[in-house]
Each structure stands twice: as C-alpha cells, then as structure tokens.
Scaffold this motif. Structure first.
Motif, PDB file in Angstrom:
ATOM      1  N   SER A  73      36.444  32.297  40.133  1.00 51.32           N
ATOM      2  CA  SER A  73      36.667  32.854  41.464  1.00 51.32           C
ATOM      3  C   SER A  73      36.744  34.380  41.404  1.00 51.32           C
ATOM      4  N   SER A  74      37.349  34.917  40.353  1.00 53.93           N
ATOM      5  CA  SER A  74      37.445  36.372  40.195  1.00 53.93           C
ATOM      6  C   SER A  74      36.068  36.992  40.067  1.00 53.93           C
ATOM      7  N   ILE A  75      35.213  36.363  39.277  1.00 55.08           N
ATOM      8  CA  ILE A  75      33.855  36.885  39.108  1.00 55.08           C
ATOM      9  C   ILE A  75      33.101  36.816  40.435  1.00 55.08           C
ATOM     10  N   HIS A  76      33.248  35.710  41.133  1.00 57.76           N
ATOM     11  CA  HIS A  76      32.585  35.562  42.436  1.00 57.76           C
ATOM     12  C   HIS A  76      33.084  36.622  43.417  1.00 57.76           C
ATOM     13  N   LEU A  77      34.393  36.848  43.418  1.00 56.50           N
ATOM     14  CA  LEU A  77      34.963  37.857  44.310  1.00 56.50           C
ATOM     15  C   LEU A  77      34.463  39.254  43.949  1.00 56.50           C
ATOM     16  N   LEU A  78      34.337  39.528  42.660  1.00 58.48           N
ATOM     17  CA  LEU A  78      33.808  40.825  42.233  1.00 58.48           C
ATOM     18  C   LEU A  78      32.363  40.998  42.707  1.00 58.48           C
ATOM     19  N   LYS A  79      31.570  39.930  42.610  1.00 60.44           N
ATOM     20  CA  LYS A  79      30.186  39.997  43.113  1.00 60.44           C
ATOM     21  C   LYS A  79      30.174  40.289  44.613  1.00 60.44           C
ATOM     22  N   ILE A  80      31.087  39.663  45.338  1.00 62.72           N
ATOM     23  CA  ILE A  80      31.161  39.893  46.789  1.00 62.72           C
ATOM     24  C   ILE A  80      31.580  41.329  47.077  1.00 62.72           C
ATOM     25  N   PHE A  81      32.554  41.851  46.342  1.00 67.89           N
ATOM     26  CA  PHE A  81      33.003  43.218  46.562  1.00 67.89           C
ATOM     27  C   PHE A  81      31.906  44.233  46.250  1.00 67.89           C
ATOM     28  N   MET A  82      31.063  43.903  45.269  1.00 70.96           N
ATOM     29  CA  MET A  82      29.977  44.834  44.935  1.00 70.96           C
ATOM     30  C   MET A  82      28.958  44.911  46.073  1.00 70.96           C
ATOM     31  N   GLY A  83      28.845  43.865  46.849  1.00 72.30           N
ATOM     32  CA  GLY A  83      27.958  43.884  48.010  1.00 72.30           C
ATOM     33  C   GLY A  83      28.747  43.819  49.299  1.00 72.30           C
ATOM     34  N   ALA A  84      29.921  44.439  49.303  1.00 75.98           N
ATOM     35  CA  ALA A  84      30.851  44.332  50.432  1.00 75.98           C
ATOM     36  C   ALA A  84      30.257  44.796  51.755  1.00 75.98           C
ATOM     37  N   ASP A  85      29.300  45.723  51.696  1.00 76.29           N
ATOM     38  CA  ASP A  85      28.717  46.219  52.942  1.00 76.29           C
ATOM     39  C   ASP A  85      27.915  45.144  53.675  1.00 76.29           C
ATOM     40  N   ALA A  86      27.586  44.045  52.986  1.00 78.15           N
ATOM     41  CA  ALA A  86      26.835  42.955  53.622  1.00 78.15           C
ATOM     42  C   ALA A  86      27.759  41.943  54.303  1.00 78.15           C
ATOM     43  N   TYR A  87      29.067  42.156  54.193  1.00 79.43           N
ATOM     44  CA  TYR A  87      30.035  41.201  54.741  1.00 79.43           C
ATOM     45  C   TYR A  87      30.894  41.860  55.815  1.00 79.43           C
ATOM     46  N   LYS A 105      38.260  39.166  53.979  1.00 82.02           N
ATOM     47  CA  LYS A 105      39.659  38.742  53.996  1.00 82.02           C
ATOM     48  C   LYS A 105      39.779  37.285  53.571  1.00 82.02           C
ATOM     49  N   TRP A 106      38.902  36.420  54.082  1.00 82.23           N
ATOM     50  CA  TRP A 106      38.974  34.999  53.756  1.00 82.23           C
ATOM     51  C   TRP A 106      38.607  34.724  52.297  1.00 82.23           C
ATOM     52  N   TYR A 107      37.676  35.509  51.741  1.00 81.04           N
ATOM     53  CA  TYR A 107      37.363  35.362  50.318  1.00 81.04           C
ATOM     54  C   TYR A 107      38.579  35.706  49.463  1.00 81.04           C
ATOM     55  N   VAL A 108      39.274  36.775  49.843  1.00 81.50           N
ATOM     56  CA  VAL A 108      40.482  37.171  49.107  1.00 81.50           C
ATOM     57  C   VAL A 108      41.567  36.108  49.260  1.00 81.50           C
ATOM     58  N   ILE A 109      41.746  35.582  50.462  1.00 88.31           N
ATOM     59  CA  ILE A 109      42.753  34.539  50.691  1.00 88.31           C
ATOM     60  C   ILE A 109      42.444  33.297  49.855  1.00 88.31           C
ATOM     61  N   MET A 110      41.159  32.908  49.825  1.00 91.01           N
ATOM     62  CA  MET A 110      40.787  31.747  49.000  1.00 91.01           C
ATOM     63  C   MET A 110      41.070  32.008  47.525  1.00 91.01           C
ATOM     64  N   HIS A 111      40.717  33.202  47.046  1.00 94.54           N
ATOM     65  CA  HIS A 111      40.972  33.533  45.644  1.00 94.54           C
ATOM     66  C   HIS A 111      42.469  33.526  45.339  1.00 94.54           C
ATOM     67  N   MET A 112      43.251  34.118  46.212  1.00 92.58           N
ATOM     68  CA  MET A 112      44.699  34.147  45.990  1.00 92.58           C
ATOM     69  C   MET A 112      45.296  32.740  46.037  1.00 92.58           C
ATOM     70  N   THR A 113      44.689  31.849  46.814  1.00 89.95           N
ATOM     71  CA  THR A 113      45.124  30.454  46.830  1.00 89.95           C
ATOM     72  C   THR A 113      44.896  29.823  45.466  1.00 89.95           C
ATOM     73  N   PHE A 114      43.733  30.100  44.858  1.00 89.69           N
ATOM     74  CA  PHE A 114      43.469  29.594  43.501  1.00 89.69           C
ATOM     75  C   PHE A 114      44.473  30.160  42.504  1.00 89.69           C
ATOM     76  N   VAL A 115      44.742  31.452  42.610  1.00 83.97           N
ATOM     77  CA  VAL A 115      45.692  32.098  41.696  1.00 83.97           C
ATOM     78  C   VAL A 115      47.077  31.474  41.853  1.00 83.97           C
ATOM     79  N   ALA A 116      47.540  31.351  43.093  1.00 84.05           N
ATOM     80  CA  ALA A 116      48.867  30.780  43.340  1.00 84.05           C
ATOM     81  C   ALA A 116      48.936  29.323  42.866  1.00 84.05           C
ATOM     82  N   SER A 117      47.883  28.564  43.111  1.00 86.41           N
ATOM     83  CA  SER A 117      47.864  27.162  42.670  1.00 86.41           C
ATOM     84  C   SER A 117      47.945  27.064  41.155  1.00 86.41           C
ATOM     85  N   ALA A 118      47.172  27.898  40.459  1.00 86.44           N
ATOM     86  CA  ALA A 118      47.203  27.881  38.992  1.00 86.44           C
ATOM     87  C   ALA A 118      48.587  28.267  38.483  1.00 86.44           C
TER      88      ALA A 118
END
Length: 174
Positions: A117-131, A137-150
């Motif tokens: 998820s971290s790698i995917h989020l980094l890919k999204i941030f690198m192309g952040a202007d397309a989002y 915000k929802w990508y970050v929330i989903m990632h933080m959900t994975f982090v909190a669950s782990a």
C-alpha cells in the motif's frame, strides 16, 4: 461413527493442497507480468521520463513483494494446514520454513499489505496532479486503515502471547 467423521475431517485438509498449488500458478502469472514490464521499460529506456521510470520501478517492486507474499502464504499455509514440507538435507531450505505459525503468517501478511500500500500510495503521490484532492484523501485514509489494522493485529497478538505465558507468583515466606 465419531472416529470416522474425525478421520474424514482430518483428511479433508488435503482439499487445500490444490489451492496452494494454484497460488504457485499465480506466482508464475506475476513473473510473466514482471518481465513484460521489464521488456517495455528496456524498449523505452532512452525516451522515458525519470518520473515515469521511477513509477515503473515501483510497479516492479510491487510485483516482487506480492510474489514474496504469495510464496509465504503458499508454503506456510501448506505446512500449517496440510502437511510438513520435507526437504532433503543437501538441498537449500528457506530459513523460515517450518517456523512460521498462522499467527506470525498473519503478521507478515499485514506488514506486506502495508508495504504494498505504501508503494502504491507513493506512485499516486508522484502523479498527484492527475488526482482530485478528495481522491488523494481517500487513498491516504485507506492506507492508514491498513497501517492501523496491522498495528492492532500485532498488538492483539502480543497481548494474547503474554496472556498465554504462565504467571509466577512470588511469596515472601520468612
């Protein structure tokens, strides 16, 4: 009659064996996709932008991590739920093979999901202007959900292991 059903239930664990073999086919599919990406990268290596190169490399890392996760699940799951894997002493053996119970497998899966998820989020941030900012915000929330669950899974596992340890009560007998 009871013994018959118990034996039947116990032997039914072998129904999982084809599923674990199926995971090896998924590893093969990932390998094919990996080398397809490498081929596309090499064909365009002199024309690709640096940011796009990094995105492709992150995708390759993603594929490799998912492949490692599949191997862990496949081998550990087979060993934990079907049968021990007997490797000859003269063959190379994975250091974790036979040592990973279902609890530690869960922890490794959770950590791998967070890393992927971290790698995917980094890919999204690198192309952040397309989002849109809402999507980010929802990508970050989903990632933080994975982090909190782990984290919670690890914490609960630690509590369970501590509760399983015998407590020693010291008395002051003088």
């Amino acid at each position: 009659m009871e013994k018959f059903f118990e034996n039947l239930l116990y032997r039914s664990r072998w129904l999982l064996a084809p599923i674990y073999f199926g995971l090896s086919l998924a590893v093969l599919a990932l390998g094919i996709k990996f080398f397809e990406e490498v081929f596309h990268l090499l064909v365009h290596i002199f024309t690709i932008k640096e940011a796009d190169l990094i995105l492709v490399i992150l995708s390759l890392i993603d594929i490799a991590m998912v492949g490692g996760l599949l191997i862990m699940v496949m081998m550990s799951g087979y060993e934990n739920f079907v049968s021990r894997i007997d490797i000859n002493d003269d063959e190379e053996k994975l250091s974790w093979l036979g040592k990973m119970d279902s609890s530690s497998l869960k922890a490794k899966i959770a950590a791998s999901i967070v890393a992927i998820s971290s790698i995917h989020l980094l890919k999204i941030f690198m192309g952040a202007d397309a989002y849109e900012s809402e999507e980010l915000k929802w990508y970050v929330i989903m990632h933080m959900t994975f982090v909190a669950s782990a984290f919670l899974m690890g914490y609960l596992d630690k509590i369970a292991k501590n509760d399983a340890k015998p407590t020693i009560i010291h008395s002051d007998n003088k």
